[in-house]
Design a protein around this motif. Structure first.
Motif, PDB file in Angstrom:
ATOM      1  N   ALA A 170     -35.394  -0.076  19.377  1.00  0.00           N
ATOM      2  CA  ALA A 170     -34.882   1.237  18.856  1.00  0.00           C
ATOM      3  C   ALA A 170     -33.696   0.833  17.963  1.00  0.00           C
ATOM      4  O   ALA A 170     -32.851   0.017  18.219  1.00  0.00           O
ATOM      5  CB  ALA A 170     -34.135   1.870  20.111  1.00  0.00           C
ATOM      6  N   LEU A 171     -33.754   1.512  16.707  1.00  0.00           N
ATOM      7  CA  LEU A 171     -32.869   1.145  15.728  1.00  0.00           C
ATOM      8  C   LEU A 171     -31.782   2.309  15.903  1.00  0.00           C
ATOM      9  O   LEU A 171     -32.161   3.347  15.724  1.00  0.00           O
ATOM     10  CB  LEU A 171     -33.464   0.904  14.556  1.00  0.00           C
ATOM     11  N   MET A 172     -30.600   1.570  15.530  1.00  0.00           N
ATOM     12  CA  MET A 172     -29.360   2.677  15.334  1.00  0.00           C
ATOM     13  C   MET A 172     -28.713   2.345  13.994  1.00  0.00           C
ATOM     14  O   MET A 172     -28.325   1.178  13.776  1.00  0.00           O
ATOM     15  CB  MET A 172     -28.454   2.724  16.578  1.00  0.00           C
ATOM     16  N   TYR A 173     -28.477   3.617  13.180  1.00  0.00           N
ATOM     17  CA  TYR A 173     -27.569   3.119  12.004  1.00  0.00           C
ATOM     18  C   TYR A 173     -26.397   4.227  11.731  1.00  0.00           C
ATOM     19  O   TYR A 173     -26.407   5.341  12.445  1.00  0.00           O
ATOM     20  CB  TYR A 173     -28.387   3.485  10.830  1.00  0.00           C
ATOM     21  N   SER A 174     -25.407   3.785  11.144  1.00  0.00           N
ATOM     22  CA  SER A 174     -24.313   4.784  10.724  1.00  0.00           C
ATOM     23  C   SER A 174     -24.923   5.515   9.393  1.00  0.00           C
ATOM     24  O   SER A 174     -25.240   5.049   8.573  1.00  0.00           O
ATOM     25  CB  SER A 174     -23.123   3.899  10.526  1.00  0.00           C
ATOM     26  N   TRP A 175     -24.660   6.851   9.793  1.00  0.00           N
ATOM     27  CA  TRP A 175     -25.311   7.707   8.774  1.00  0.00           C
ATOM     28  C   TRP A 175     -24.485   7.497   7.390  1.00  0.00           C
ATOM     29  O   TRP A 175     -24.783   7.812   6.204  1.00  0.00           O
ATOM     30  CB  TRP A 175     -25.260   9.191   9.027  1.00  0.00           C
ATOM     31  N   ARG A 176     -23.138   6.880   7.554  1.00  0.00           N
ATOM     32  CA  ARG A 176     -22.229   6.676   6.299  1.00  0.00           C
ATOM     33  C   ARG A 176     -22.626   5.594   5.386  1.00  0.00           C
ATOM     34  O   ARG A 176     -22.304   5.597   4.253  1.00  0.00           O
ATOM     35  CB  ARG A 176     -20.898   6.404   6.801  1.00  0.00           C
ATOM     36  N   LEU A 177     -23.671   5.033   5.811  1.00  0.00           N
ATOM     37  CA  LEU A 177     -24.404   3.974   4.875  1.00  0.00           C
ATOM     38  C   LEU A 177     -24.972   4.489   3.553  1.00  0.00           C
ATOM     39  O   LEU A 177     -25.051   3.987   2.735  1.00  0.00           O
ATOM     40  CB  LEU A 177     -25.594   3.281   5.405  1.00  0.00           C
TER      41      LEU A 177
END
Length: 239
Positions: A170-177
């Motif tokens: 499962a991948l998680m990212y900050s949308w602020r990227l």
């Protein structure tokens, strides 16, 4: 692992509980970026004792939040308005009203439906949708290059990390990227996808990252030097 707890009061306080093998005592930190309150506790400490410690610091926490500009009694920043500049893919775009139904980029402008009361809400939705599209594309591309698959993608507004990969893919990212230059977003996607092959930060892991993005060091350096600026955009309608 971080868990969110709530302390009673007016208003209630949300506190992120973070266990650390290095911690020898309880410690509280309030982020100047977003007012997030983090309570670090030793790995084997009881959560009930940690919350009791936090309750004993309730007055101090609320005072610090007010001094930093968060919480009741703080002077709120003005909301986003047409004419303001916001970052998007490494560029500053001017929020511009237009007779359109959905936001879109044209030149140096981010055209928005002409309703000033919903600028923040519409901008938030636009940024998160753009982030998901770009991070999904980058993750798909890098995973295909390795011949691996991830299980899902989640977007959050994290402060302590730009992305993560769990043992079940499962991948998680900050949308602020999506506020950063596209190459920086692509580097973070390559970094997290590389964990599908190497769940560590060993030389073998960095070799996988280099395979996916040979010039990753430059984009990693940008994120270390400029990443904090991505948190300066405050969206009052943001969750």
């Amino acid at each position: 692992m971080t868990r969110i707890a709530r302390l009673d009061g007016t208003p209630p306080l949300e506190i992120a509980l973070r266990r650390s093998a290095q911690a020898r005592r309880f410690s509280l930190r309030v982020s100047r970026l977003d007012g997030r309150v983090t309570l670090t506790l030793p790995h084997h400490a009881r959560e009930a004792e940690a919350l009791a410690f936090a309750r004993g610091k309730d007055g101090w926490i609320r005072q610090v939040l007010v001094q930093m500009g968060f919480g009741p009694g703080a002077v709120a920043e003005p909301g986003l308005r047409f004419g303001d500049a916001v970052p998007f893919e490494g560029r500053a775009l001017v929020l511009t009203p237009a007779a359109i139904r959905s936001p879109r980029v044209e030149g140096g402008a981010l055209l928005m439906p002409a309703d000033p009361a919903r600028v923040a809400a519409r901008l938030t939705a636009f940024l998160k949708l753009a982030a998901r599209d770009r991070l999904t594309e980058a993750s798909d591309r890098h995973a295909a290059a390795l011949g691996l698959r991830y299980s899902r993608i989640t977007l959050r507004d994290t402060r302590s990390r730009w992305g993560s990969c769990t043992s079940d893919g499962a991948l998680m990212y900050s949308w602020r990227l999506v506020l950063a230059p596209p190459e920086v977003l692509d580097y973070v996607a390559a970094h997290e996808v590389a964990h599908l092959a190497e769940m560590n930060h060993s030389p073998a892991f960095w070799a996988v990252v280099a395979r996916l993005m040979p010039d990753y060091a430059r984009h990693r350096a940008w994120l270390r030097a400029e990443g904090a600026t991505l948190h300066r955009l405050r969206l009052h309608a943001d969750s």
